[in-house]
Write an enzyme that holds these catalytic residues in place. Structure first.
Site, PDB file in Angstrom:
ATOM      1  N   GLY A 252      43.680  36.180  30.803  1.00  0.00           N
ATOM      2  CA  GLY A 252      43.311  37.447  30.189  1.00  0.00           C
ATOM      3  C   GLY A 252      44.549  38.206  29.787  1.00  0.00           C
ATOM      4  N   CYS A 259      47.821  46.563  43.890  1.00  0.00           N
ATOM      5  CA  CYS A 259      48.362  45.588  44.853  1.00  0.00           C
ATOM      6  C   CYS A 259      49.269  44.533  44.231  1.00  0.00           C
ATOM      7  CB  CYS A 259      47.214  44.915  45.592  1.00  0.00           C
ATOM      8  SG  CYS A 259      46.114  46.099  46.364  1.00  0.00           S
TER       9      CYS A 259
END
Ligand code: UGA
Length: 435
Positions: A252, A259
């Site tokens: 993507g 995180c």
């Protein structure tokens, strides 16, 4: 995510007191509401509050009274140089040392660089010593969390592992933690007892490994684009090998959130401090940093013959860093919107949950829409950035009715399966275009 742990511990019958220095947060929580979007969390908080198993306070001193285990869950954001900023951890450790009266186990649940838990112990013990208290009142444990935003309750209640790092010979702490987690391990024992340093590093290693998988697939996707291969077929082929597995192989516009970007950086920093390099982790970050620009170039390339991006209107679906959350921290969608705005494009945005957060960031530079179909109205192209469920099977007729021409840039390869009307232009990440 401290709230998720607190609520889930309370939900199985423990008495849990949450301490926060932010008065407005404490007020919201006391009223049974939660300040973030996390599916299922509100219900647990509400019922635990009603049963008086969950309490919220700003007063650490009273919270420590009678408390057997104290979890530190404050954030460890990147400082300017990519190191984990430990000032919140240090402040909590100092406050514990200044207020502690009885024996306690202090658990670092925040993601912390190797050695931090022992540092927490020495800070608390120093403060105890200054107060003339026995240093042995405190023992420390590392217990990293592995919760995904949007699915955190499920991850907590059905953990694939409970990593607990204890100091050598501290069987007491290990057995107390084992007892605490037992309700979540009834089917299978998932307790992994190890030393404190390995436990701290296990957390960074897990996130960096997952991030590396994504970057690996994203760099292959770019090759697929050039070579005419299809990354989705490759993903299926590669993921079918049980040694590799099929999770976290979706390409993507890159990984975001609070995180992965921060932890990948922090791990490289830890390595540097020990005179080591982690080239695979460095490449993981480089690929991720380039991925949005690569996708932006793909979009601008398609508009080169049509007068460039300025004065074009783009409908953006999704601003959250992934589906099922309102979190836009390090969101690749946000980075892409920034690039488009810089190039003079107009942006209409729809996100099911993250709009209030995006408004705070972009103000009136972006037009905010109430539905995904309003969003595409009169847009020159649709750009899909976030894998929200409701984007997966859009009504293409409704889209075709209101768009000048259906042009789709799918930054998550989420709607490549849709049967598009003739004339549609569809571009994904490492999958064949439809033109
Ligand atoms: C991540 C880890 O998955 C959790 O195990 C960990 O506990 C947590 O960080 C943490 O350290 O607290 P989270 O940041 O909530 O969880 O989100 P993920 O689901 O891991 O997604 C991170 C990013 O990777 C998103 O931008 C997502 O879109 C992207 N991603 C994920 C991909 O691009 N491809 C994939 O196949 C999977």
């Amino acid at each position: 995510m401290g709230l998720v742990s607190a609520a889930c511990f309370a939900d199985v019958g423990n008495d849990v007191v949450c301490v926060d220095k932010d008065a407005s947060k404490v007020d919201i929580l006391r009223s049974g509401k939660i300040p973030i979007y996390e599916p299922g969390l509100g219900d647990i908080v509400e019922r635990s509050l009603r049963a008086q198993r969950l309490m919220f306070t700003m007063d650490l001193n009273s919270a420590l009274k009678g408390c057997r285990i104290c979890f530190i869950t404050v954030d460890t954001p990147s400082d300017g140089e990519g190191k984990a900023d430990l000032k919140n951890i240090v402040a909590v450790a100092e406050a514990i040392g200044d207020n502690l009266e009885d024996e306690i186990i202090v658990v670092t649940k925040s993601t912390v660089p190797v050695g931090t838990t022992l540092k927490v112990k020495s800070i608390i013990r120093d403060r105890l010593k200054q107060r003339g208290k026995k240093q042995e009142l405190v023992r420390v444990v590392s217990n990293p969390e592995f919760l995904k935003e949007g699915d955190a309750i499920n991850d907590f209640k059905k953990p694939d592992r409970v990593v607990v790092g204890v100091e050598s010979g501290d069987d007491v702490a290990a057995s107390i933690l084992y007892e605490l987690y037992s309700p979540f391990m009834r089917k299978r024992d998932k307790f992994l007892k190890m030393d404190v340093l390995s436990s701290e590093l296990t957390k960074y290693a897990s996130n960096a490994m997952l991030a590396a998988r994504i970057s690996f697939m994203n760099s292959l996707a770019r090759l697929c684009d050039k070579a005419g291969a299809n990354i989705e077929l490759i993903r299926a082929g590669v993921g079918a090998d049980p040694r590799i597995g099929s999770d976290f192989l979706f390409s993507g516009i890159g990984y975001g959130g609070s995180c992965f970007p921060k932890d990948v950086k922090a791990l490289m920093n830890v390595a540097r401090e020990y005179g080591e390099r982690l080239p695979i982790v460095e490449a993981t970050e480089d690929v991720n940093n380039e991925q949005v620009s690569w996708f932006f170039s793909k979009i601008s390339g398609k508009f080169e013959q049509r007068g460039g991006l300025s004065d074009k209107i783009f409908a953006v679906w999704g601003a959250a860093f992934k589906g099922n959350t309102d979190d836009i921290r390090e969101s690749r969608a946000v980075k892409l919107i920034e690039l488009l705005l810089l190039a003079g494009a107009g942006i209409k945005l729809f996100d099911p949950e993250a709009t209030p957060n995006v408004k705070r960031l972009f103000g009136n530079k972006v037009v905010y829409c109430d539905s995904m179909y309003d969003c595409v109205n009169r847009a020159n192209a649709l750009i899909l950035c976030t894998d929200w469920n409701e984007f997966k099977s859009p009504n293409i007729d409704r889209i075709a009715e209101v768009m000048k021409q259906v042009v789709i840039f799918d930054g998550r390869n989420l709607i490549s399966h849709v049967h598009y009307p003739v004339g549609t232009k569809y571009y994904g990440v490492g999958i064949p275009s439809k033109e």
